[in-house]
Design an enzyme around this catalytic site. Structure first.
Site, PDB file in Angstrom:
ATOM      1  N   ARG A   4     -15.242   8.163   6.203  1.00  0.00           N
ATOM      2  CA  ARG A   4     -14.531   7.659   5.031  1.00  0.00           C
ATOM      3  C   ARG A   4     -15.368   7.791   3.767  1.00  0.00           C
ATOM      4  NH1 ARG A   4     -12.041   2.794   8.768  1.00  0.00           N
ATOM      5  NH2 ARG A   4     -10.314   4.066   9.557  1.00  0.00           N
ATOM      6  N   TYR A  29      -5.648  11.097   5.927  1.00  0.00           N
ATOM      7  CA  TYR A  29      -6.517  11.234   7.106  1.00  0.00           C
ATOM      8  C   TYR A  29      -7.769  10.367   7.007  1.00  0.00           C
ATOM      9  CZ  TYR A  29      -9.432  15.060   4.953  1.00  0.00           C
ATOM     10  OH  TYR A  29     -10.262  15.830   4.197  1.00  0.00           O
ATOM     11  N   GLU A  30      -8.479  10.282   8.132  1.00  0.00           N
ATOM     12  CA  GLU A  30      -9.587   9.323   8.313  1.00  0.00           C
ATOM     13  C   GLU A  30      -9.078   7.880   8.203  1.00  0.00           C
ATOM     14  OE1 GLU A  30     -12.547  10.507   9.077  1.00  0.00           O
ATOM     15  OE2 GLU A  30     -12.297  12.586   8.487  1.00  0.00           O
ATOM     16  N   GLY A  31      -7.813   7.682   8.509  1.00  0.00           N
ATOM     17  CA  GLY A  31      -7.186   6.367   8.367  1.00  0.00           C
ATOM     18  C   GLY A  31      -6.404   6.326   7.074  1.00  0.00           C
TER      19      GLY A  31
END
Length: 383
Positions: A243, A362-364
């Site tokens: 992140r 993405y990446e949460g």
């Protein structure tokens, strides 16, 4: 608090800038148009040491820290967000978990060539039916003597089909929910590892993104990363690093959009003067500049905390969420400043806008980031 980059960080930033101008920027639009991944560019990043920035010299790294890495990711992403994303995915998700949780043998076999950029790394968590809800993972790993048998599939895997090493999160005990997830190191030529369709992406089109499939994929028990049941912890820790990397990547997009808008608005004339002389445009760019600088401070703080060995999950979520939202806002405003030309491929701002969108996903997703942030705030009240 010192905001001045160290001599080493400034040298790394300058090297990244020069490399990106020479090796990345000239082909960025063409690679985006053709959706082509250039492994040669990645190899050059390895030769220059970018893939080893945060790792100790004893493992072939530069011992430069994650703040230096974030600075370099931003510089590269300013020229091509997909290439900046390649570096951040490889280092933060494809290499860091092995370095942190691997055995000495695993680090020697996998981390060392990953750090050198000889291997390309990937991270496989997301599934067709399990994105934010990792506990719903359907990919399973069953112990069979000295091996594990993997079955299932993973979706939207960056470097899918191109990576030499995959960190795969699979379920070993469904009854335990996320505590039943386990991490494995899977080599690209492992029998039973297959590749599905390559995604036709809206943005980051030169980033290879593919479904990977496990069909009775047999891997040695020695490739278990950490212990059984540690997969969720390993994945979440890796995503914290990732992140920060996405925040730096988003910064590169936002800064590039601002730079291009500033240059164009000084050259484009309407009503007898450059359009940046009109308050509507000038104030728009002032807001863009403030947003980019605020995002940079959040990103640098998260990376700095990481380098200090302190907890940084909340700060990583803040940086990723804010910087990616800002990338989308600033890129959209840049298109607006370019007017009709911004909606064409004659200028790169339309690519910046397309590249920015996935940073919020993405990446949460940013909704998940807000869950992480609010959860940390509420937990702090209970102490």
């Amino acid at each position: 608090m010192d905001f001045q980059l160290t001599e080493e960080q400034e040298m790394a930033r300058q090297l990244a800038s020069e490399f990106a101008d020479k090796e990345v920027k000239p082909t960025a639009a063409e690679r985006d148009e053709k959706a082509e991944f250039d492994r040669g560019i990645f190899a050059k990043m390895g030769e220059l040491g970018f893939t080893g920035i945060p790792f100790p010299e004893t493992w072939g790294g530069l011992d430069g820290g994650y703040l230096t890495l974030a600075i370099c990711i931003e510089e590269i992403a300013k020229r091509c967000a997909a290439t900046g994303g390649c570096l951040q995915t490889h280092v933060n998700l494809g290499t860091t978990p092995i370095y942190l949780y691997g055995t000495e043998e695993q680090k020697e076999k996998y981390a060392r060539p990953l750090i050198a950029g000889e291997y390309l790394g990937a991270f496989a968590l997301t599934e067709p039916g399990a994105g934010s809800d990792a506990g719903s993972a359907a990919t399973v790993a069953v112990k069979d003597g000295d091996s594990y048998i993997l079955n299932g599939s993973k979706q939207f895997i960056t470097h899918g089909g191109e990576a030499d090493v995959y960190i795969v999160i699979a379920m070993t005990d469904k009854s335990q929910g996320v505590r039943g997830l386990t991490a494995f190191i899977v080599e690209k030529d492992t029998p039973g590892l297959e590749y599905g369709k390559k995604e036709n992406l809206m943005g980051l089109r030169s980033s290879p993104t593919r479904e990977i499939i496990f069909n009775d994929c047999q891997i040695p028990a020695s490739n278990l990363l950490g212990a059984e049941g540690q997969g969720f912890r390993i994945a979440m820790h890796g995503l914290d690093f990732g992140r920060v990397g996405v925040a730096a990547q988003s910064l590169g997009i936002a800064q590039a959009a601002l730079d291009n808008a500033l240059q164009y608005s000084s050259e484009r004339e309407q009503f007898g003067k450059p359009i940046n002389k009109f308050q509507a445009v000038a104030f728009k760019m002032a807001d863009m500049a403030m947003q980019v600088e605020a995002a940079r401070m959040l990103t640098w703080k998260a990376a700095w905390l990481c380098d200090q060995g302190q907890r940084f999950s909340k700060e990583a979520a803040m940086a990723k969420c804010f910087a990616s939202d800002i990338a989308m806002q600033v890129a959209t405003e840049a298109v607006q400043i370019f007017g009709g030309y911004g909606f064409t491929k004659e200028y790169p701002v339309e690519r910046f806008m397309r590249d920015a969108k996935v940073q919020q996903i993405y990446e949460g997703t940013n909704e998940v980031q807000r869950m992480v942030i609010s959860g940390a705030l509420i937990a702090g009240l209970k102490k």
